[in-house]
Design a protein around this motif. Structure first.
Motif, PDB file in Angstrom:
ATOM      1  N   SER A 210       0.817  -1.217   0.000  1.00 49.32           N
ATOM      2  CA  SER A 210       0.000   0.000   0.000  1.00 49.32           C
ATOM      3  C   SER A 210       0.848   1.264   0.000  1.00 49.32           C
ATOM      4  CB  SER A 210      -0.932   0.011   1.214  1.00 49.32           C
ATOM      5  OG  SER A 210      -0.176   0.081   2.410  1.00 49.32           O
ATOM      6  N   GLY A 211       2.158   1.109   0.218  1.00 49.88           N
ATOM      7  CA  GLY A 211       3.041   2.270   0.238  1.00 49.88           C
ATOM      8  C   GLY A 211       2.894   3.135   1.471  1.00 49.88           C
ATOM      9  N   GLU A 212       2.324   2.607   2.543  1.00 51.02           N
ATOM     10  CA  GLU A 212       2.077   3.402   3.747  1.00 51.02           C
ATOM     11  C   GLU A 212       3.357   3.800   4.471  1.00 51.02           C
ATOM     12  OE1 GLU A 212      -0.771   1.791   6.391  1.00 51.02           O
ATOM     13  OE2 GLU A 212      -2.371   1.708   4.900  1.00 51.02           O
ATOM     14  N   ARG A 213       4.400   2.998   4.328  1.00 50.35           N
ATOM     15  CA  ARG A 213       5.652   3.314   5.011  1.00 50.35           C
ATOM     16  C   ARG A 213       6.815   3.423   4.015  1.00 50.35           C
ATOM     17  NH1 ARG A 213       8.346  -1.494   6.177  1.00 50.35           N
ATOM     18  NH2 ARG A 213       7.154  -3.386   5.825  1.00 50.35           N
ATOM     19  N   THR A 214       6.505   3.931   2.829  1.00 44.42           N
ATOM     20  CA  THR A 214       7.521   4.132   1.798  1.00 44.42           C
ATOM     21  C   THR A 214       7.470   5.570   1.289  1.00 44.42           C
ATOM     22  OG1 THR A 214       7.282   1.819   1.083  1.00 44.42           O
ATOM     23  CG2 THR A 214       8.387   3.323  -0.435  1.00 44.42           C
ATOM     24  N   LEU A 215       8.647   6.203   1.255  1.00 44.00           N
ATOM     25  CA  LEU A 215       8.775   7.557   0.714  1.00 44.00           C
ATOM     26  C   LEU A 215       9.770   7.504  -0.438  1.00 44.00           C
ATOM     27  CD1 LEU A 215       8.301  10.645   0.869  1.00 44.00           C
ATOM     28  CD2 LEU A 215      10.185  10.748   2.514  1.00 44.00           C
ATOM     29  N   GLY A 216       9.351   7.993  -1.609  1.00 48.95           N
ATOM     30  CA  GLY A 216      10.234   7.992  -2.773  1.00 48.95           C
ATOM     31  C   GLY A 216      11.039   9.272  -2.865  1.00 48.95           C
ATOM     32  N   ILE A 217      12.337   9.137  -3.213  1.00 50.50           N
ATOM     33  CA  ILE A 217      13.214  10.291  -3.401  1.00 50.50           C
ATOM     34  C   ILE A 217      13.759  10.250  -4.828  1.00 50.50           C
ATOM     35  CG2 ILE A 217      15.229  11.561  -2.586  1.00 50.50           C
ATOM     36  CD1 ILE A 217      13.059  11.252  -0.496  1.00 50.50           C
ATOM     37  N   LEU A 218      13.410  11.220  -5.639  1.00 53.20           N
ATOM     38  CA  LEU A 218      13.920  11.304  -7.010  1.00 53.20           C
ATOM     39  C   LEU A 218      15.182  12.158  -7.027  1.00 53.20           C
ATOM     40  CD1 LEU A 218      10.653  11.819  -9.119  1.00 53.20           C
ATOM     41  CD2 LEU A 218      11.724   9.696  -8.340  1.00 53.20           C
ATOM     42  N   THR A 219      16.204  11.657  -7.710  1.00 57.72           N
ATOM     43  CA  THR A 219      17.491  12.356  -7.796  1.00 57.72           C
ATOM     44  C   THR A 219      17.841  12.626  -9.264  1.00 57.72           C
ATOM     45  OG1 THR A 219      18.716  10.270  -7.871  1.00 57.72           O
ATOM     46  CG2 THR A 219      18.322  11.225  -5.688  1.00 57.72           C
ATOM     47  N   LYS A 220      18.884  13.406  -9.441  1.00 56.88           N
ATOM     48  CA  LYS A 220      19.433  13.717 -10.773  1.00 56.88           C
ATOM     49  C   LYS A 220      18.397  14.322 -11.734  1.00 56.88           C
ATOM     50  CE  LYS A 220      22.664   9.850 -10.213  1.00 56.88           C
ATOM     51  NZ  LYS A 220      23.285   8.647 -10.806  1.00 56.88           N
ATOM     52  N   PRO A 221      17.614  15.299 -11.291  1.00 68.66           N
ATOM     53  CA  PRO A 221      16.618  15.905 -12.192  1.00 68.66           C
ATOM     54  C   PRO A 221      17.266  16.668 -13.355  1.00 68.66           C
ATOM     55  CG  PRO A 221      16.794  17.180 -10.180  1.00 68.66           C
ATOM     56  CD  PRO A 221      17.618  15.955  -9.969  1.00 68.66           C
ATOM     57  N   ASP A 222      18.547  17.056 -13.202  1.00 70.67           N
ATOM     58  CA  ASP A 222      19.234  17.780 -14.266  1.00 70.67           C
ATOM     59  C   ASP A 222      19.589  16.881 -15.447  1.00 70.67           C
ATOM     60  OD1 ASP A 222      20.853  16.601 -12.245  1.00 70.67           O
ATOM     61  OD2 ASP A 222      22.634  17.527 -13.148  1.00 70.67           O
ATOM     62  N   LEU A 223      19.453  15.545 -15.269  1.00 70.61           N
ATOM     63  CA  LEU A 223      19.775  14.607 -16.357  1.00 70.61           C
ATOM     64  C   LEU A 223      18.549  14.165 -17.145  1.00 70.61           C
ATOM     65  CD1 LEU A 223      22.421  12.288 -14.595  1.00 70.61           C
ATOM     66  CD2 LEU A 223      22.787  14.391 -15.909  1.00 70.61           C
ATOM     67  N   VAL A 224      17.389  14.730 -16.818  1.00 68.08           N
ATOM     68  CA  VAL A 224      16.152  14.375 -17.514  1.00 68.08           C
ATOM     69  C   VAL A 224      16.211  14.907 -18.954  1.00 68.08           C
ATOM     70  CG1 VAL A 224      13.655  14.709 -17.587  1.00 68.08           C
ATOM     71  CG2 VAL A 224      14.812  14.365 -15.396  1.00 68.08           C
ATOM     72  N   ASP A 225      15.856  14.050 -19.921  1.00 70.47           N
ATOM     73  CA  ASP A 225      15.825  14.485 -21.323  1.00 70.47           C
ATOM     74  C   ASP A 225      14.759  15.556 -21.511  1.00 70.47           C
ATOM     75  OD1 ASP A 225      17.826  12.733 -22.023  1.00 70.47           O
ATOM     76  OD2 ASP A 225      16.435  11.113 -22.567  1.00 70.47           O
TER      77      ASP A 225
END
Length: 623
Positions: A210-225
């Motif tokens: 359910s994702g109740e105890r998971t937090l996502g962290i996105l990195t390297k946004p400067d490398l997005v096409d």
């Protein structure tokens, strides 16, 4: 430029700030006590695939450089304890591992090298991994109040000298941490890969669907096409792989920045400028979902809320674990004393307690655990089965009696006229049916013997497990006497059946039972007068004999296999001390090394748990 925590703290009100450090200190103190050896504690575990930017995120939060490079750089779980202090106070760093190795760090520059040294000591030089933790404590005015557990990056294939199963071993380590309900998973994912293909997020979803105890962290946004920024925004809006805690996005130093000697403070400024100037990502900054400072604030809040939510359950877990530990320790006792006189007293006391326990069994008063039964309760069930066998025999006797009487009448009828009972026929039928019950009675004896053997051996193990020689001597005594009493019981049981074949009953008892049988009737098929009369007599007598056997066999077995057997075991146990007292006592009380270790471990656990209770009690009183 404001340091990381100074920026984050602007969003924290005074009441929350007062609550943050005590909460985190409480769990850190329990972790320092080693309570994690006994039960799971609230934690945030940082996971990610290799090259996900995990180390960069931790560096940005902690303000220190952590091991970087190709392959596996985090080879042991790193417990990163960040403690914020007032501005102007000096930076402090401590590295602690292997229980007794402590390294005091004079500057942030020492951290990376000392962690590499610690990993080499724990996991060996090379690419091996270990579950053993390294604790890094950083005290600074420029860090958030936060504790994280950094885990190795997930390797897809083994390279170089890495073990072939390195990927599975790392996943196993990660799973052991994030599988616990007390752990929040911080999943680090680079923006320039398909989020759905990352192993770290897959593992987090497996243990937390359910994702109740998971937090996502996105990195390297400067490398997005260019042109794919909308996809990243969709992930951040929780539209791709939904998580109850959602996502944050950060831009940390890359290798190029490090090569250019960019400081962490400069990286924070550059990160803020990047999001402020970005067409698609600017709204994420406005909603506090972007940059390391807001990540620090979010993680601190998540950890404190998680701790507060977990405290009632944690108190219950500690109490239950402590009670269980005390029970286990009681089973092992305090160990034998050193002096000969004290040893003799100790041995006598051990045997006395064992004998007292056996006396309780004989009286059917022994204490039992929940959902367990006393020995006599189990024996009584066997006696009930014996009575049921006799009843079934009586039923079958009645059902087939006509055929048997007719057969015996044809074979043994003499010159008597119809209506007269042939006693020989009556006697043969009765003896045969009684004889049929002899072996079932012996089988009841065997069943009860097995129950008693198991119970007495269990009691002996509970009392003497720490002393193999004493336990072995007790079990020899238990088994020898069991064999003797079982043999005696079988002999007397068989004698009882020999006596039953004499065919006897008091006249008044037999007359009463015969009248009852005639009144009840035997079978509508018994039309022949002498056959019907014979059936009445056989049924009446077998009922009397059956009632005798239903009581007599249990009495025999109780007397010999419980009363006499237990009494003989008690006497024999006291005789173990023997004539060569000093030598015998010394030998009997020679302790099992593993038991001594287990006792020591239980004592340590009990001490940890009691200290944990004190810490929790103080926290509740002074939150």
């Amino acid at each position: 430029m404001l340091p990381v925590m100074q920026q984050a703290n602007t969003a924290l009100n005074a009441q929350y700030e007062e609550k943050v450090r005590p909460c985190i200190d409480l769990i850190d103190s329990l972790r320092s006590l080693g309570v994690e050896k006994d039960l799971a504690l609230p934690a945030i575990a940082v996971i990610g695939d290799q090259s996900s930017g995990k180390s960069s995120v931790l560096e940005a939060l902690s303000g220190v450089a952590l091991p970087r490079g190709a392959g596996i750089v985090t080879r042991c779980p790193l417990v990163l304890k960040l403690k914020k202090v007032k501005g102007g106070m000096p930076w402090e760093g401590k590295l602690h591992y292997r229980d007794n190795i402590k390294v005091y760090l004079g500057s942030p520059a020492q951290v990376e090298e000392e962690i590499r040294k610690a990993q080499d000591i724990i996991a060996g030089k090379g690419d091996g991994i270990s579950d053993e933790k390294i604790n890094l404590e950083i005290i600074s005015s420029e860090v958030p109040d936060l504790t994280l557990i950094d885990l190795p990056g997930i390797a897809r294939v083994a390279v170089g000298n890495q073990p072939k199963d390195i990927g599975n071993r790392i996943k196993g380590m990660i799973r052991r941490h994030i599988d616990k309900q007390e752990t929040i998973s911080l999943v680090v994912v680079p923006c320039n890969v398909d989020i759905a293909t990352t192993e770290a997020l897959k593992m987090a979803k497996e243990v937390d669907p359910s994702g109740e105890r998971t937090l996502g962290i996105l990195t390297k946004p400067d490398l997005v096409d260019e042109g794919t920024e909308v996809k990243i925004v969709d992930v951040m809006r929780n539209l791709v792989i939904p998580l109850k805690k959602g996502y944050m996005i950060v831009k940390c130093r890359g290798q190029k920045d490090i090569n250019a000697n960019q400081t962490l403070a400069e990286a924070i400024n550059n990160e803020k400028a990047f999001f402020e100037d970005h067409l698609h990502f600017r709204p994420l900054l406005d909603t506090k979902k972007a940059t390391v400072p807001f990540l620090a604030e979010r993680l601190t809040k998540e950890l404190v809320d998680h701790i507060c939510k977990s405290l009632p359950q944690l108190e219950n877990q500690i109490e239950k674990k402590l009670q269980m530990t005390v029970r286990e320790l009681k089973k092992y006792g305090e160990g034998a004393p050193r002096s000969d006189k004290e040893k003799l007293t100790y041995l006598i006391e051990k045997i006395r307690k064992f004998n007292d326990n056996l006396s309780e069994v004989a009286r059917a008063e022994e204490p039992v655990e929940a959902e367990e039964s006393r020995l006599f309760t189990k024996i009584r069930k066997e006696f009930q089965k014996w009575k049921q066998q006799l009843d079934r025999k009586a039923t079958r006797l009645e059902e087939h009696l006509r055929d048997e009487v007719e057969e015996y009448s044809r074979m043994y009828r003499g010159k008597e006229l119809p209506g007269f009972i042939n006693y020989k026929t009556f006697e043969v039928i009765v003896k045969q049916h009684i004889d049929d019950m002899e072996e079932p009675a012996v089988r009841v004896l065997k069943s009860i013997t097995d129950l008693i053997r198991a119970d007495v051996n269990k009691i002996a193990t509970n009392h003497f497990e720490a002393f193999p020689n004493l336990l072995r001597a007790a079990k020899v005594c238990i088994e020898d006497l069991r064999g003797q009493e079982e043999k005696t019981s079988e002999e007397i049981t068989r004698q009882q059946f020999k006596m039953e074949k004499m065919v006897y009953s008091q006249d008044c008892l037999y007359s009463y039972q015969l009248a009852v049988t005639k009144q009840r009737g035997v079978s509508p098929f018994h039309t022949n007068t002498d056959i019907r009369e014979m059936a009445h007599h056989v049924n009446a007598y077998f009922k009397i004999a059956s009632d005798r056997l239903a009581n007599q066999i249990p009495l025999i077995l109780q007397y010999h296999m419980v009363q006499q057997y237990i009494s003989n075991v008690q006497t024999s146990m006291l005789e173990l001390i023997g004539e060569k007292q000093d030598t015998n006592v010394e030998q009997l009380l020679r302790e099992n090394g593993e038991i001594a270790q287990e006792r020591h471990a239980l004592k340590c656990s009990m001490e940890r748990l009691r200290k944990a209770q004190q810490h929790l009690a103080q926290f509740v009183v002074n939150p």
